[in-house]
Write an enzyme that holds these catalytic residues in place. Structure first.
Site, mmCIF file in Angstrom:
data_model
loop_
_atom_site.group_PDB
_atom_site.id
_atom_site.type_symbol
_atom_site.label_atom_id
_atom_site.label_comp_id
_atom_site.label_asym_id
_atom_site.label_seq_id
_atom_site.Cartn_x
_atom_site.Cartn_y
_atom_site.Cartn_z
ATOM 1 N N ASP A 145 -10.165 -3.433 -5.236
ATOM 2 C CA ASP A 145 -9.536 -2.630 -4.192
ATOM 3 C C ASP A 145 -10.066 -1.188 -4.236
ATOM 4 O OD1 ASP A 145 -7.876 -1.298 -2.427
ATOM 5 O OD2 ASP A 145 -6.049 -2.288 -3.122
ATOM 6 N N HIS B 45 -8.184 -4.855 -1.278
ATOM 7 C CA HIS B 45 -6.911 -4.333 -0.784
ATOM 8 C C HIS B 45 -6.174 -5.328 0.095
ATOM 9 C CE1 HIS B 45 -4.142 -1.032 -0.060
ATOM 10 N NE2 HIS B 45 -4.220 -1.232 1.235
ATOM 11 N N SER C 209 0.842 -1.195 0.000
ATOM 12 C CA SER C 209 0.000 0.000 0.000
ATOM 13 C C SER C 209 0.878 1.246 0.000
ATOM 14 C CB SER C 209 -0.955 -0.043 1.195
ATOM 15 O OG SER C 209 -1.984 0.891 1.071
#
Length: 797
Positions: free
Chosen positions: A733, A769, A647
């Site tokens: 995501d 995600h 991320s």
């Protein structure tokens, strides 16, 4: 012939070549006067309505320059949502976006889906020869966990609540058993058929929910006040849009709640029970996936329930949440940006007749605060008056209470947390007799116990120099003890019951079983690396096998894996993780870099002017590269050094390999936020506008050039040898869109088409995600990732 470490030419297909649109750009800054209305709308919105949008190549932006106010325009209304204080770029600046066509908000474009599948096929071809290694890694992951296991039971209104996992089943089962004494005893034979405790009841088996589903993630699970029902949230796609269900624990009837007056399922972000079983509270999200409204639903069991909107937050910079005080007396609505917060409350005693929430303290720019309740008082942790860390304060539990906040003091009249640099405060749990405080000191997580009666405060101590410790879930304020989870880089997690009156009275309730693990075979260190500024000392946590460290002491160079994050003030702890063991057993040293941008050394490690936010964000990447250089100077070589981040940690890795591609042999960029400049101009991408208070707004002169200097997509160097890169993403995501790793993959290949190290992307077409929700699939995916890493470091055998 193909070997374990090298694929033949026949095994590998050519990498996909994404088409480039060299004329495609996005504009940052004010909308140009001669705007071409025929330009395509990448957001796929064909409604023709004006909407607030800062991505100028797609939609126009309407700006009141005199007051620096942006407005949201539709066919019928104008709604002010954000006040901007910095000057916009005028004229606007074009940012190249040749792979912008890869964005598809619907996730249905055939050309794009075909391209993503082609990327997956290429990655599979590059790792076909590693199938045996992947199987071995998967087996090692499974062998280091107890597949049939349970979590530490926690007391709640006459029951012990816990979860279980069963060998061969992918998800957890939520369980409870009647509470017959203040302490529990476990007499379990280790089989999946046997109950953990007498009278065990499985009240929610996620394996049943997940049947015939490619993805299943359960969010909050909340027992009702009478313990007769549970309310729970479940996501079946990975897009973090949750359905809300209520289950009758006596009959097993399960109801998916719908919108009032409609058959459409509720999509929620959070849920709570009120004072009784008839009242529920839930949060909803706006079109950009931001939680912003809190509703109260009365008579949810009836055919005609009623919904009341209690609070909504219209400022896009603010993210909202709701919670219930531990004593059950208040429902809170918390709205906060990265720099400013505000909390509203409603008494559960009045919820049947009052629907107007009151404010604990009105928001003030750059003042953060959080609240808990106890003894008719607010306990507030806040940075009011500009303190570098949070201070602990209290006041009577009234509205608009800020003028009454006073520092909580010990018996000597000394503030227990004054907000100074010495120690940081992260969270507060208010019990009937004590206040338990979690924070950090010396870069290490700490827990303090403060007695309301004696006003004495004591920090819990442990034997190891570096560790991770934190409170377990607590559901009852009336208690004589607390439970904490403790672990370190070499010590598996334990749940420890600790007396509030005498912290030397400790009982280990459960220790995580790690089959085959011998702690004596491993070692760990906490070290500091001097950053390039000559002043900042960056902590690193190091774990290794003793055999590998003996080689280092003998002068041998060994492979090293470097992990980092460095954003949002989040801390990467020196914790225990069984998934590291296969790397360490193969001779790698595993290093966690506690770089600036995190919160390991307090909020000053994150905030300006010396942290890594806004116009000092480059400190994050510089620290990481400096740590990598230290590792090359001491233990390893560039050919044996790999790095990883997820991320915002993927941004870290992207920026670091751009800055020093020669330092690394392999890089894993998990769901990486790498298209920073383009994404941050576009507030229609979910969650973007709230991020302006983290990175800055590239539409503004103040931040644009600085962001352009580190945004990974815009700084890939040509004519350089880049490390082998493994990028991952999830089609659904909502946090880091799938097109970010896709665009970065194409950019890396285009800049250096003859790069000797492969650039691969693995895109999960059924996840979001947080990767696979199925624990077995998660291990399979991780084995896939690590097989690529080990192969590139010549450790596949």
């Amino acid at each position: 012939m193909s070997t374990q470490t090298e694929a033949t030419q026949n095994d590998v297909i050519s990498p996909p070549v994404a088409r480039r649109d060299e004329e495609k750009v996005c504009f940052a800054g004010v909308g140009p006067a001669d705007w071409d209305a025929k330009m395509p709308r990448q957001s796929n919105d064909s409604s023709g309505k004006w909407v607030f949008y800062m991505y100028c190549s797609i939609r126009r932006r309407h700006v009141n320059k005199s007051s620096s106010i942006f407005c949201l325009f539709s066919s019928t209304s104008c709604h002010i949502i954000i006040y901007m204080t910095e000057k916009l770029l005028d004229p606007p600046v074009a940012i190249p976006d040749p792979y912008g066509w890869l964005r598809d908000d619907t996730r249905e474009n055939k050309e794009i889906l075909d391209y993503l599948r082609a990327e997956n096929e290429y990655s599979q071809s590059m790792t076909t020869h590693l199938k045996g290694l992947q199987d071995s890694l998967y087996d090692e992951f499974l062998s280091s966990i107890q597949e049939t296991d349970y979590t530490t039971p926690r007391s709640r209104e006459g029951f012990w609540y816990y979860t279980r996992t069963f060998k061969g089943e992918s998800y957890s089962a939520y369980c409870r058993a009647p509470k017959t004494s203040d302490m529990f005893s476990i007499n379990w034979d280790g089989t999946k058929e046997s109950p953990i405790m007498p009278g065990e009841e499985v009240y929610l088996n996620v394996n049943e929910l997940a049947k015939d589903k490619s993805y299943c993630s359960v969010g909050r699970v909340k027992p009702s006040p009478s313990q007769s029902y549970i309310a729970y949230a479940v996501d079946f796609s990975g897009d973090e849009k949750y359905e809300m269900h209520v289950r009758n624990l006596e009959t097993g009837e399960d109801v998916a709640l719908t919108e009032v007056g409609s058959d459409d399922l509720l999509e929620i972000d959070g849920l709570l029970w009120g004072k009784d079983d008839d009242t529920l509270y839930y949060m909803t999200m706006d079109e950009f996936h931001r939680p912003y409204r809190l509703y109260q639903r009365k008579d949810w069991k009836s055919d005609a329930p009623t919904d009341t909107l209690l609070k909504e937050e219209l400022d896009d910079l603010f993210w909202c949440s709701s919670y219930k005080s531990l004593d059950g007396k208040y429902i809170f609505f918390d709205t906060a940006s990265k720099e400013t917060s505000e909390v509203w409350y409603l008494s559960t005693e009045e919820e049947s007749s009052v629907t107007e929430m009151k404010c604990v303290a009105k928001r003030r720019n750059k003042v953060l605060y959080e609240v808990e309740h106890g003894d008719d008082s607010w306990y507030v942790w806040t940075n009011v008056d500009g303190s570098p860390n949070m201070k602990l304060m209290s006041s009577p539990a009234t509205a608009d209470s800020a003028s009454n906040w006073e520092l909580v003091e010990d018996a000597n009249g000394t503030p227990v947390f004054d907000g100074s640099l010495a120690k940081s405060l992260d969270s507060v749990t208010v019990l009937n007799t004590h206040v338990v405080i979690e924070g950090r000191e010396g870069g290490i997580p700490r827990v303090w116990i403060y007695s309301k009666d004696s006003k004495n405060m004591k920090m819990l101590s442990f034997d190891e120099a570096a560790y991770d410790v934190g409170m377990l879930a607590h559901f009852e304020a009336d208690t004589k003890s607390i439970a904490v989870s403790y672990d370190s880089l070499v010590t598996p997690p334990s749940s420890i019951e600790i007396s509030l009156d005498d912290d030397s009275q400790r009982t280990v309730m459960k220790t995580k079983a790690v089959p085959g693990y011998d702690k004596a075979s491993y070692g760990c260190d906490r070290m500091e690396v001097l950053s390039r500024d000559g002043e900042t000392k960056v902590p690193i946590s190091v774990v290794y096998s003793n055999e590998t460290m003996e080689k280092v002491k003998a002068g041998e160079r060994v492979p090293v894996h470097l992990y980092g994050y460095g954003s949002y003030g989040a801390c990467m702890e020196a914790d225990f993780d069984t998934t590291r063991l296969p790397l360490i057993k193969r001779g790698m040293i595993y290093v966690i870099a506690h770089i600036r941008g995190g919160g390991e050394m307090g909020r000053q490690w994150y905030e300006e002017p010396n942290g890594a936010k806004y116009l000092c964000k480059k400190n994050t990447f510089n620290d990481f590269v400096d740590v990598a250089k230290f590792l090359v100077d001491t233990w390893t070589t560039p050919e044996m050094l790999s790095c990883e981040g997820r991320s915002a940690g993927g941004l870290l890795i992207g920026a670091s390999i751009n800055q020093a591609p020669e330092l690394f042999k392999c890089a894993i960029l998990g769901v990486p936020f790498v298209d920073v400049a383009v994404t941050m101009t576009d507030s229609t991408i979910p969650l973007t506008s709230g991020e302006w208070v983290e990175w800055g707004n590239p539409n503004e002169e103040k931040y644009h050039q600085y962001m352009m200097e580190y945004s990974p997509m815009n700084n890939v160097q040509k004519g350089k040898t880049y490390p082998a890169c493994w990028l991952t993403g999830g089609l659904n995501d909502p946090r880091v869109a799938y097109w970010e790793p896709a665009k970065m993959t194409a950019t890396l290949r285009h800049a250096n088409p003859n790069n000797e190290n492969p650039i691969c992307m693995k895109l999960d077409l059924s996840a979001g995600h947080f990767s696979a929700s199925d624990r077995y699939k998660y291990f399979r995916e991780l084995a896939y990732d690590y097989s690529f890493l080990l192969d590139q470091l010549k450790l596949a055998n």
